[in-house]
Design a protein around this motif. Structure first.
Motif, PDB file in Angstrom:
ATOM      1  N   GLY A  74       0.945  -1.293  -0.013  1.00 32.91           N
ATOM      2  CA  GLY A  74      -0.183  -0.102   0.144  1.00 32.91           C
ATOM      3  C   GLY A  74       0.753   1.211  -0.015  1.00 32.91           C
ATOM      4  O   GLY A  74       0.266   2.492   0.245  1.00 32.91           O
ATOM      5  N   PHE A  75       2.084   1.109  -0.238  1.00 29.32           N
ATOM      6  CA  PHE A  75       3.185   2.148  -0.194  1.00 29.32           C
ATOM      7  C   PHE A  75       2.941   3.061   0.927  1.00 29.32           C
ATOM      8  O   PHE A  75       3.417   4.435   0.988  1.00 29.32           O
ATOM      9  N   PHE A  76       2.812   2.532   2.075  1.00 30.09           N
ATOM     10  CA  PHE A  76       2.654   3.391   3.518  1.00 30.09           C
ATOM     11  C   PHE A  76       1.688   4.393   3.223  1.00 30.09           C
ATOM     12  O   PHE A  76       1.504   5.232   4.090  1.00 30.09           O
ATOM     13  N   HIS A  77       0.783   3.990   2.426  1.00 33.19           N
ATOM     14  CA  HIS A  77      -0.360   5.015   1.985  1.00 33.19           C
ATOM     15  C   HIS A  77      -1.700   4.559   2.211  1.00 33.19           C
ATOM     16  O   HIS A  77      -2.668   5.492   2.851  1.00 33.19           O
ATOM     17  N   PHE A  78      -1.789   3.402   1.977  1.00 34.07           N
ATOM     18  CA  PHE A  78      -3.267   2.808   2.362  1.00 34.07           C
ATOM     19  C   PHE A  78      -3.114   1.474   2.482  1.00 34.07           C
ATOM     20  O   PHE A  78      -2.215   0.812   2.551  1.00 34.07           O
ATOM     21  N   GLY A  79      -4.209   0.668   2.722  1.00 32.84           N
ATOM     22  CA  GLY A  79      -4.290  -0.902   3.003  1.00 32.84           C
ATOM     23  C   GLY A  79      -4.129  -1.022   4.588  1.00 32.84           C
ATOM     24  O   GLY A  79      -3.720  -0.076   5.524  1.00 32.84           O
ATOM     25  N   PRO A 171       8.151  -6.184  -5.251  1.00 28.68           N
ATOM     26  CA  PRO A 171       8.822  -5.440  -4.069  1.00 28.68           C
ATOM     27  C   PRO A 171       9.248  -3.934  -4.733  1.00 28.68           C
ATOM     28  O   PRO A 171       9.878  -3.695  -5.601  1.00 28.68           O
ATOM     29  N   PHE A 172       8.913  -3.014  -3.815  1.00 28.28           N
ATOM     30  CA  PHE A 172       9.302  -1.535  -3.800  1.00 28.28           C
ATOM     31  C   PHE A 172      10.873  -1.388  -3.113  1.00 28.28           C
ATOM     32  O   PHE A 172      10.677  -1.314  -2.038  1.00 28.28           O
ATOM     33  N   VAL A 173      11.796  -1.582  -3.830  1.00 27.86           N
ATOM     34  CA  VAL A 173      13.093  -1.547  -3.029  1.00 27.86           C
ATOM     35  C   VAL A 173      13.973  -0.538  -3.669  1.00 27.86           C
ATOM     36  O   VAL A 173      15.483  -0.390  -3.371  1.00 27.86           O
ATOM     37  N   ASP A 174      13.452   0.570  -4.488  1.00 36.35           N
ATOM     38  CA  ASP A 174      14.441   1.692  -4.766  1.00 36.35           C
ATOM     39  C   ASP A 174      13.699   2.888  -4.743  1.00 36.35           C
ATOM     40  O   ASP A 174      12.806   3.009  -5.943  1.00 36.35           O
ATOM     41  N   PHE A 175      13.914   3.626  -4.008  1.00 37.22           N
ATOM     42  CA  PHE A 175      13.058   4.797  -3.702  1.00 37.22           C
ATOM     43  C   PHE A 175      13.657   6.081  -4.714  1.00 37.22           C
ATOM     44  O   PHE A 175      13.217   7.286  -4.538  1.00 37.22           O
ATOM     45  N   GLN A 176      14.788   5.790  -5.494  1.00 36.58           N
ATOM     46  CA  GLN A 176      15.072   6.838  -6.326  1.00 36.58           C
ATOM     47  C   GLN A 176      14.381   6.740  -7.687  1.00 36.58           C
ATOM     48  O   GLN A 176      14.882   5.577  -8.524  1.00 36.58           O
ATOM     49  N   THR A 188       2.214   5.200 -12.187  1.00 33.66           N
ATOM     50  CA  THR A 188       2.776   5.967 -12.847  1.00 33.66           C
ATOM     51  C   THR A 188       4.036   6.494 -11.867  1.00 33.66           C
ATOM     52  O   THR A 188       3.894   6.374 -10.807  1.00 33.66           O
ATOM     53  N   SER A 189       5.052   6.746 -12.501  1.00 34.22           N
ATOM     54  CA  SER A 189       6.213   7.274 -11.901  1.00 34.22           C
ATOM     55  C   SER A 189       5.910   8.436 -11.190  1.00 34.22           C
ATOM     56  O   SER A 189       6.581   8.511  -9.752  1.00 34.22           O
ATOM     57  N   GLU A 190       5.259   9.505 -11.575  1.00 38.27           N
ATOM     58  CA  GLU A 190       5.050  10.520 -10.596  1.00 38.27           C
ATOM     59  C   GLU A 190       4.022  10.156  -9.273  1.00 38.27           C
ATOM     60  O   GLU A 190       4.455  10.797  -8.247  1.00 38.27           O
ATOM     61  N   LEU A 191       3.133   9.232  -9.381  1.00 36.74           N
ATOM     62  CA  LEU A 191       2.452   8.504  -8.235  1.00 36.74           C
ATOM     63  C   LEU A 191       3.435   8.031  -7.357  1.00 36.74           C
ATOM     64  O   LEU A 191       3.340   8.164  -6.062  1.00 36.74           O
ATOM     65  N   LEU A 192       4.296   7.143  -7.702  1.00 40.55           N
ATOM     66  CA  LEU A 192       5.111   6.350  -7.064  1.00 40.55           C
ATOM     67  C   LEU A 192       6.324   7.122  -6.507  1.00 40.55           C
ATOM     68  O   LEU A 192       6.629   7.285  -5.212  1.00 40.55           O
ATOM     69  N   GLN A 193       6.597   8.310  -7.091  1.00 40.97           N
ATOM     70  CA  GLN A 193       7.611   9.330  -6.582  1.00 40.97           C
ATOM     71  C   GLN A 193       7.020  10.046  -5.246  1.00 40.97           C
ATOM     72  O   GLN A 193       7.400  10.115  -4.145  1.00 40.97           O
ATOM     73  N   ALA A 194       5.473  10.266  -5.675  1.00 40.30           N
ATOM     74  CA  ALA A 194       4.700  10.875  -4.291  1.00 40.30           C
ATOM     75  C   ALA A 194       4.911  10.119  -2.948  1.00 40.30           C
ATOM     76  O   ALA A 194       4.928  10.579  -2.009  1.00 40.30           O
TER      77      ALA A 194
END
Length: 295
Positions: A74-79, A171-176, A188-194
């Motif tokens: 949930g990208f530390f955002h939801f779930g 896995p979400f393992v690269d925050f760059q 989207t890349s923009e959403l993932l960056q947010a």
């Protein structure tokens, strides 16, 4: 296919939309799982571990020395624990193990390293409270999968007992975050960056406890084996490949299973995606193999 497209469109509009507040995204995400029920053969109880509420799923056929610590995505955002109950119950059935599902703080409440310390405290408390020969597998999806990896690296740093394996979904393992052209129907890349910025704040995204693929590859020589399951068309697939390459180049073991014509975290939607059942079965059996490796 039409059934799948319908749920994807709803997810994109009501969950994975940049304009949505975290609270609204969580509320909408919960609504997708309101009718989920646990299998009859799985018992659910809630206990307190390191001052945190933890859901514990226990199937009828259980090896009490086999435990899975699952970190929700949930990208530390939801779930929430509620939205992950059906998946964790299904996994516990397949791998014949207790599955522990802790509640991890959202980035809107706390930022890194709070979530890592939460995970560390829960794991330490479980190790201390369970029989001495209990084996753990860390599992998770998306940001939860990344957290499972970060926790393992953190445990190595502190010379604490490690899990015997890691089973990771997308896995979400690269925050760059890099801009990519993909067929991803949700992200989207923009959403993932947010999502990434909300979690790390002022922290350097190259910190290997934030982005595990940034770790020195030599650390993976004595790392638990890793299994990854991902969708070829999703934005995070490149990170799955990157992680596999990093682990193997360091002398570790990593297997990547990929699926096509599905969407991010399709495993959680068995009513809308035929491949979901196969994927969860494969995922659970890989965990079972960690517990009982072939001779």
């Amino acid at each position: 296919m039409a059934h799948s497209e319908k749920i994807v469109k709803k997810l994109k509009k009501y969950v994975y939309a940049k304009k949505l507040s975290p609270e609204k995204a969580r509320e909408n995400y919960e609504s997708f799982f309101t009718d989920k029920t646990l299998p009859n053969e799985v018992d659910l109880r809630v206990c307190t571990v390191a001052t945190q509420n933890v859901f514990v799923f226990k199937p009828v056929v259980t090896n009490t020395l086999h435990c899975v610590l699952y970190f929700s995505g949930g990208f530390f955002h939801f779930g929430s624990q509620k939205t992950y109950s059906s998946l964790c119950a299904s996994l516990s059935n397949v791998c014949q193990a207790q599955v522990f599902l802790p509640s991890i703080a959202y980035s809107s409440e706390k930022q890194f390293p709070f979530q890592l310390e939460q995970a560390f405290d829960v794991y330490n408390a479980l190790v201390e409270s369970l029989p001495a020969h209990t084996n753990f597998v860390f599992a998770g999806d998306g940001s939860g999968a990344g957290l499972a990896l970060s926790l393992t690296l953190y445990l190595k740093e502190k010379q604490k007992p490690l899990p015997i394996g890691l089973a990771l979904i997308s896995p979400f393992v690269d925050f760059q975050i890099k801009k990519q052209k993909t067929r991803d129907t949700l992200l989207t890349s923009e959403l993932l960056q947010a999502y990434a910025l909300a979690y790390i704040g002022e922290e350097n995204p190259d910190n290997y406890l934030v982005s595990p693929v940034k770790a020195d590859t030599t650390i993976f020589k004595t790392f638990p084996p890793v299994f990854i399951q991902a969708c070829r068309d999703e934005l995070l697939f490149e990170q799955s490949v990157q992680l596999q390459d990093t682990v193997i180049s360091g002398g570790g073991t990593c297997v990547l299973e990929s699926f096509s014509d599905v969407w991010h975290f399709f495993q959680a939607y068995p009513d809308h995606c035929a491949q979901s059942h196969t994927a969860v079965e494969h995922f659970g059996k890989r965990i079972l193999q960690f517990f009982s490796p072939p001779e």
